[in-house]
Enzyme design. Structure first.
Site, PDB file in Angstrom:
ATOM      1  N   CYS B  87      44.712  44.302  42.170  1.00 19.97           N
ATOM      2  CA  CYS B  87      44.392  44.608  40.776  1.00 19.97           C
ATOM      3  C   CYS B  87      45.573  45.291  40.097  1.00 19.97           C
ATOM      4  O   CYS B  87      46.585  44.662  39.868  1.00 19.97           O
ATOM      5  CB  CYS B  87      43.112  45.440  40.709  1.00 19.97           C
ATOM      6  SG  CYS B  87      42.342  45.451  39.084  1.00 19.97           S
ATOM      7  N   HIS B 204      38.926  42.463  44.181  1.00 20.50           N
ATOM      8  CA  HIS B 204      38.912  43.633  45.061  1.00 20.50           C
ATOM      9  C   HIS B 204      38.261  43.343  46.403  1.00 20.50           C
ATOM     10  O   HIS B 204      37.081  43.639  46.586  1.00 20.50           O
ATOM     11  CB  HIS B 204      38.152  44.774  44.385  1.00 20.50           C
ATOM     12  CG  HIS B 204      38.863  45.329  43.203  1.00 20.50           C
ATOM     13  ND1 HIS B 204      39.916  46.201  43.303  1.00 20.50           N
ATOM     14  CD2 HIS B 204      38.693  45.113  41.882  1.00 20.50           C
ATOM     15  CE1 HIS B 204      40.365  46.518  42.104  1.00 20.50           C
ATOM     16  NE2 HIS B 204      39.641  45.862  41.222  1.00 20.50           N
ATOM     17  N   GLU B 206      38.594  45.069  48.907  1.00 21.30           N
ATOM     18  CA  GLU B 206      38.229  46.371  49.500  1.00 21.30           C
ATOM     19  C   GLU B 206      36.863  46.851  49.032  1.00 21.30           C
ATOM     20  O   GLU B 206      36.301  47.766  49.630  1.00 21.30           O
ATOM     21  CB  GLU B 206      39.324  47.412  49.202  1.00 21.30           C
ATOM     22  CG  GLU B 206      39.295  48.065  47.816  1.00 21.30           C
ATOM     23  CD  GLU B 206      39.895  47.213  46.696  1.00 21.30           C
ATOM     24  OE1 GLU B 206      39.960  45.968  46.846  1.00 21.30           O
ATOM     25  OE2 GLU B 206      40.258  47.780  45.653  1.00 21.30           O
TER      26      GLU B 206
END
Ligand code: ADP
Ligand code: MG
Lengths: 80, 232, 736, 80
Positions: B87, B204, B206
């Site tokens: 990002c 994302h 994560e």
């Protein structure tokens, strides 16, 4: 010393903001706008009084930070 | 493996990245402040996390791209070290010249937080080894400026060299440029460097590693990295 | 240079929002005419926002205590013990007027303000919510306001890095000139490391931290002062611009110096900035404060003492620093690139002294500034009771599926996805229940504990019957938290009303507060923080009374969390609670019959508690597969939401002995829809009997439609399309 | 017809962007920059050839969309 830096998108680069504004103006009933491209303007106050030095500073600022030369071009103008 | 998560003023997903790394690779990353000039000795992986570094004022990632630590990241990458930019991290990589192109405002000008479908275009990178080639994965996006742009030659080169690793797709798995969230050229969600060691992506992974909070499609990305480093 | 200050005239006093008798009070208190700066200070301290002069008397009636309450109202935010040494810190605050003037910045700074309230207490914000009320969608300004407010809320929270996990959005013509922007923030702290505003210790440095001071948000008297100050080349905007980046740095820096043991007292500079924060720190600690404004970091040149004292520049904090810790604190702030300046010290004389350029600009008794603020027992009249609506007397042409489709696609019920997708609801990786459910659920640290949070109110009910409406708002929030399986712990309230000088409006405030108090007491759901926003009127017409309630509850094991989506076909659907078909003030009546009438549904608090505890126990025992509370729109809307969230339909039973429209759309309180796997049915029925709870089987999940005997089937995909369509189409119609 | 619209923040309004840029320039070692304020520039192409009409159109565009007149001021310039 005051200067103005104009940073605008290169003409080949797509400008989503400009496009959106065109559309919005149309739907707001503002007539006769053929195209809009959005850029940035920086009003910079410089310590230097010497125009040559000021210009050099601004150029450095543009190259190092203010413009992303991959997509943007810049122009430096001195105001008053 | 030793990883380092960079922290810029305004980073805000550094904790998410660190948590995912710790959870999946079993070792806690070092958190490295932007003003440092060197990475911790022996760093294998550098992560540039999501957030709004310097408020994303001026251009997203622009100011962070010129931070002191970035010289060390460039050297690390030149040595073949792994770099992952997520990002805002992707934006920073582009602004710092580590990856080509730039990310601009989403086509609809709105921030968008949503689960996106992405096709894993290749699985021979250190970041995607644990995915099947062509697999469609679900990662969330959360960005206002994820609209990938580059000049025509760059795009051609990226495609020609197969450097688009993640591409937004429709539920059917087909690339669908009308479906894209942000207007990205060629529906590009993530690209890799020539040597395949620097990955930048807008979504994302994560945030999709923990079943308590959602799908877990992101795990394999971190497992891939750990696996690649183990082998190296 | 001696700065020129305007003379105190009755006009100037009036421009400061002070009534003649209030000014008399000032004269008596200090025994002389105030200076211009002092007048500004009084106006800030004694306005409605700081002094709660109209509402204070009635706020006293709210229950604020429980064994788990660590800090009730009176600090920057409420604090509750959530176990394991952790505390939840939360509050809600309005930014209504600024959001009308400049929706993006107004809403953004509203979010910034509430986040600051939370981290001032030493807590790291873990979630944000927002309750928004806009005017009639057809009103020319509404679209602009929605667009600006939403982008403002999003931009601030997203950049700051807190997930925005829930909220509400409603439309009503009564908000045409007065949109409401109520922002709530929830933070997490170690229960034994909470920080307060109360200063202790004489001669300690008072430190200014954060962004520089500009002429932002200097209200009322600005027009007057602008004529005297410098740089009035253009009409000065009173709009504050938010800088979420600075706030994020401020958060990290504050938490770091707190951790380092540098902080004795801390207060954010919110409304009336330096004035309120300094006075509060001193007054709470029985200390005087002396400020030297020469050291205040300023963004603009030539700022007067008056302007500095009243500036509402954002992202600033005031602190009393522990002896000998100045250098350490300063180093931390410099590292984060923030301003740090010693601007004064604590004294033992209980005076509030402000110096600027060698002159004493103010010298006032610090305690009295707060304690002696006017307190009004404003006259009020009770809202007349309305008749109960008899469904049999209504002429209804809409079919049941037709009415459902219209309701579900109407502005209030339509999906708010277009809005919440502009908010980052995932950051921090703890959002276990995203927007779209009854309550948001956010994991605490690494779990398994989680917090559930929700905000709600039904203004139509409040207007028809403030007492029942107040009760209902609390009950609904309590129910939302219960529906995910959490134990509701405490609430924050944001009281948005019209002009309290009108007895009818004051009656609404008093009635709602009594209702809130009664429900909070009965449900063991104390009030720990809140905010009052009055004078929300345009052209003499007040907004609907809107006491927004925000609640927080705890879920001990996130693994038991319930969600509202149907899980599988072939499960039994029960409704918990009594369905009488109460149509008064219902959404059905308003939306389908265009009538906002009748008495709102009464709230039986004992029943609320009994039914809620029953549902929570079922969730805890994992006996239910889906849970949704029944709120406005009634039973069929609740069922439709469960179906749309899953794509699974249901075969429903026809009601007996009750008007079908009233049955499907009535808004009786204390109800939940639950689904139960067939194997657990007997067990659930037995539990209901033991608990003495009304449990009615209303159908079973099946297929992809909602089938009501004698009605055409309702196709879920089509229903969802309608549900999702309204807002994007509405927002897309005019603008980008 | 081409025009340029400059939209800048009113001087009393906080400009977080300008502030961040100032700091970045400083840490990049670009000397002598006293202050920066950032604004927007719109390059607009208009159908109208009549300057008065064009000006009216742009004014409308600014008031309705391009500028947030609560915090910003705008200036219209005609280019070539
Ligand atoms: N402004 C908002 N911000 C974030 N989430 C919102 C907002 N408005 C509505 N939502 C979410 O949409 C869902 C439906 O809201 P609502 O219809 O008000 O729920 P309820 O069933 O309690 O009446 C909830 O999960 C709520 O949190
Ligand atoms: Mg609900």
């Amino acid at each position: 010393m005051k200067a103005r830096v104009l940073v605008t998108l290169k003409s080949a680069v797509l400008d989503p903001q400009g496009k959106a504004i065109e559309g919005a103006l149309r739907s707001l009933g503002v007539p006769g706008v053929a195209s809009v491209r959005q850029g940035k303007v920086f009003d910079v106050e410089l310590d230097a009084a010497d125009p040559a030095k000021a210009e050099a500073t601004l150029k450095e600022a543009c190259e190092k930070l203010l413009a992303n030369t991959v997509i943007e071009t810049y122009r430096i103008e001195f105001v008053g | 493996m030793k990883s380092a998560v960079l922290v810029f003023p305004g980073s805000n997903r550094e904790g998410d990245a660190a948590r995912a790394l710790t959870m999946i690779t079993g070792s806690k990353p070092a958190m490295v402040w932007h003003a440092e000039t060197a990475l911790p000795a022996g760093t294998d992986l550098v992560v540039l996390p999501g957030g709004f570094s310097y408020g994303d004022y001026l251009r997203c990632g622009a100011i962070a791209g010129r931070a002191a630590i970035m010289d060390a990241v460039r050297e690390h990458a030149a040595r073949g070290g792994l770099v992952l930019g997520i990002c805002n991290g992707f934006q920073i990589l582009c602004e710092s010249g580590l990856l080509p192109g730039v990310l601009v405002r989403n086509a609809r000008l709105r921030f968008i937080c949503r689960e996106a479908l992405l096709k894993v275009e290749r699985n021979d990178t250190p970041f995607t080894r644990r995915y099947a080639k062509g697999a469609v994965v679900r990662f969330p996006v959360a960005h206002g400026e994820g609209n990938y742009t580059a000049d025509v030659e760059t795009l051609k080169r990226l495609e020609g060299e197969g450097r688009v690793v993640f591409r937004y797709v429709s539920p059917g798995g087909q690339r669908d440029d009308t479906q894209v969230l942000n207007g990205a050229a060629n529906s590009i969600g993530g690209i890799v460097s020539e040597k395949l060691n620097v990955l930048g992506l807008m979504p994302h992974p994560e945030n999709h590693v923990d079943p308590v909070v959602g799908p877990t499609d992101g795990r394999a990305l971190f497992e891939s990295i750990a696996g690649a480093l183990e082998r190296a | 240079m001696t700065s020129f200050e305007p003379k105190i005239t009755p006009e100037l006093v009036a421009e400061h929002g002070l009534k003649p008798d209030e000014y008399e009070r000032i004269l008596k208190l200090i025994g002389r005419e105030p200076s211009f700066t002092e007048l500004g200070i009084f106006s800030a301290m004694w306005n409605e926002h700081c002094s709660y002069k109209s509402s204070r008397l009635h706020l006293k009636g709210l229950p604020t205590k429980a064994p788990w309450v660590i800090q009730g109202p009176g600090e920057n935010a409420g604090v509750i013990d959530i176990g394991d040494g952790q505390a939840a810190v939360f509050k809600m605050e309005s930014h209504n007027h600024p959001s009308y003037i400049e929706p993006h910045q107004g809403a953004a700074t509203g979010v910034g303000g509430i986040l600051r309230d939370v981290f001032t207490m030493g807590a790291r914000p873990i979630a944000a919510l927002n309750a928004l009320r806009f005017g009639d969608p057809k009103h020319p300004r509404t679209r602009h306001l929605v667009s600006g407010v939403v982008s403002g809320v999003g931009s601030y929270g997203n950049s700051f890095g807190v997930p925005t996990v829930g909220g509400l959005v409603g439309f009503h013509t009564r908000y045409d000139g007065n949109p409401l922007v109520n922002a709530m923030a929830v933070g997490l702290a170690d229960a034994d490391k909470i920080f307060y505003a109360k200063a202790t210790g004489v001669g300690l440095p008072v430190v200014y931290l954060g962004s520089k001071t500009g002429r932002d948000g200097i209200h009322g008297a600005t027009m007057a002062s602008a004529e005297f100050g410098e740089g009035a080349e253009e009409k000065r905007p009173t709009v504050q611009v938010g800088d979420p980046f600075a706030e994020k740095l401020l958060l990290e820096a504050c938490l770091e110096i707190m951790e380092a043991g540098c902080v004795v007292a801390i207060q954010d500079m919110g409304a009336a900035g330096l004035t309120c924060s300094a006075v509060e720190m001193g007054a709470k600690g029985d200390l005087g404060i002396e400020l030297d404004l020469d050291n205040v970091p300023c963004r603009e040149t030539g700022m007067s003492a008056y302007e500095m004292m009243l500036s509402e520049s954002q992202e600033r904090m005031l602190m009393v620093i522990a002896p000998g810790k100045e250098e350490q604190a300063e180093a931390i702030f410099r590292k984060w690139g923030l301003d740090f300046a010693i601007v004064g010290h604590t004294t033992d004389d209980l005076r509030f002294v402000v110096k600027h350029k060698g002159e004493i600009k103010a010298d006032l008794p610090i305690k009295e500034l707060g304690d002696e603020a006017p307190l009004y027992d404003r006259p009020w009249v009770e809202t007349p009771k309305q008749q109960r609506i008899d469904p049999a007397a209504l002429e209804i042409s809409a079919t049941i599926p037709g009415a459902l489709e219209r309701l579900i696609g109407s502005p209030d019920f339509a999906s708010k996805r277009w809005i919440w997708e502009q908010y980052d609801y995932l950051i921090l990786n703890n959002t276990a229940q995203r927007p779209g459910g009854d309550a948001a659920v956010v994991r605490v640290l690494d779990g398994p504990k989680a917090l559930a949070m929700s905000c709600d109110v039904t203004p139509r009910y409040c207007e028809a019957d403030p007492f029942e409406g107040g009760k209902q708002a609390v009950a609904e929030v309590w129910r939302n938290i219960t529906a995910v399986g959490a134990r509701p712990l405490a609430l924050t309230d944001n009281l948005n009303f019209g002009n309290p000088e009108k007895p009818e409006i004051m009656g609404q405030l008093v009635g709602c507060l009594r209702g809130i108090g009664a429900a909070a007491l009965a449900l063991d759901f104390p009030v720990v923080s809140g905010n009052v926003s009055l004078y929300n009127e345009t052209n003499g017409r007040g907004i609907l009374p809107t006491p927004t309630i925000g609640g927080v509850g705890v879920l001990d094991d996130i693994d038991t969390m319930a969600t509202l989506a149907f899980k599988a076909g072939g499960e039994v659907i029960f409704v918990v609670g009594e369905t009488t078909g109460w149509l008064g003030q219902s959404a059905f009546l308003a939306e389908i019959l265009d009538r906002e009438e009748g008495a709102p549904p009464p709230v039986d608090l004992e029943l609320e508690r009994k039914n809620g505890d029953f549902v929570r126990a079922l969730i805890d025992a994992r006996l239910v597969t889906a849970v949704h509370d029944v709120s406005d729109g009634g039973l069929l809307v609740a069922l439709a939401e469960m179906a749309m969230a899953s794509g699974i339909g249901a075969n429903l039973l026809a009601p007996e002995g009750i008007n079908p429209h009233a049955y499907w759309f009535g808004e009786d309180q204390a109800r939940y829809v639950i689904t139960v796997a067939s194997g657990e049915k007997a067990q659930v029925l037995r539990q209901a009997e033991i608990a003495g709870v009304t449990l009615s089987k209303i159908g079973a999940t099946a297929g992809d439609r909602l089938n009501i005997p004698g009605e055409r089937p309702i196709v879920i995909d089509a229903l969802r399309e309608r549900h999702e369509a309204w807002l994007p189409i509405y927002m897309g119609a005019g603008m980008m």
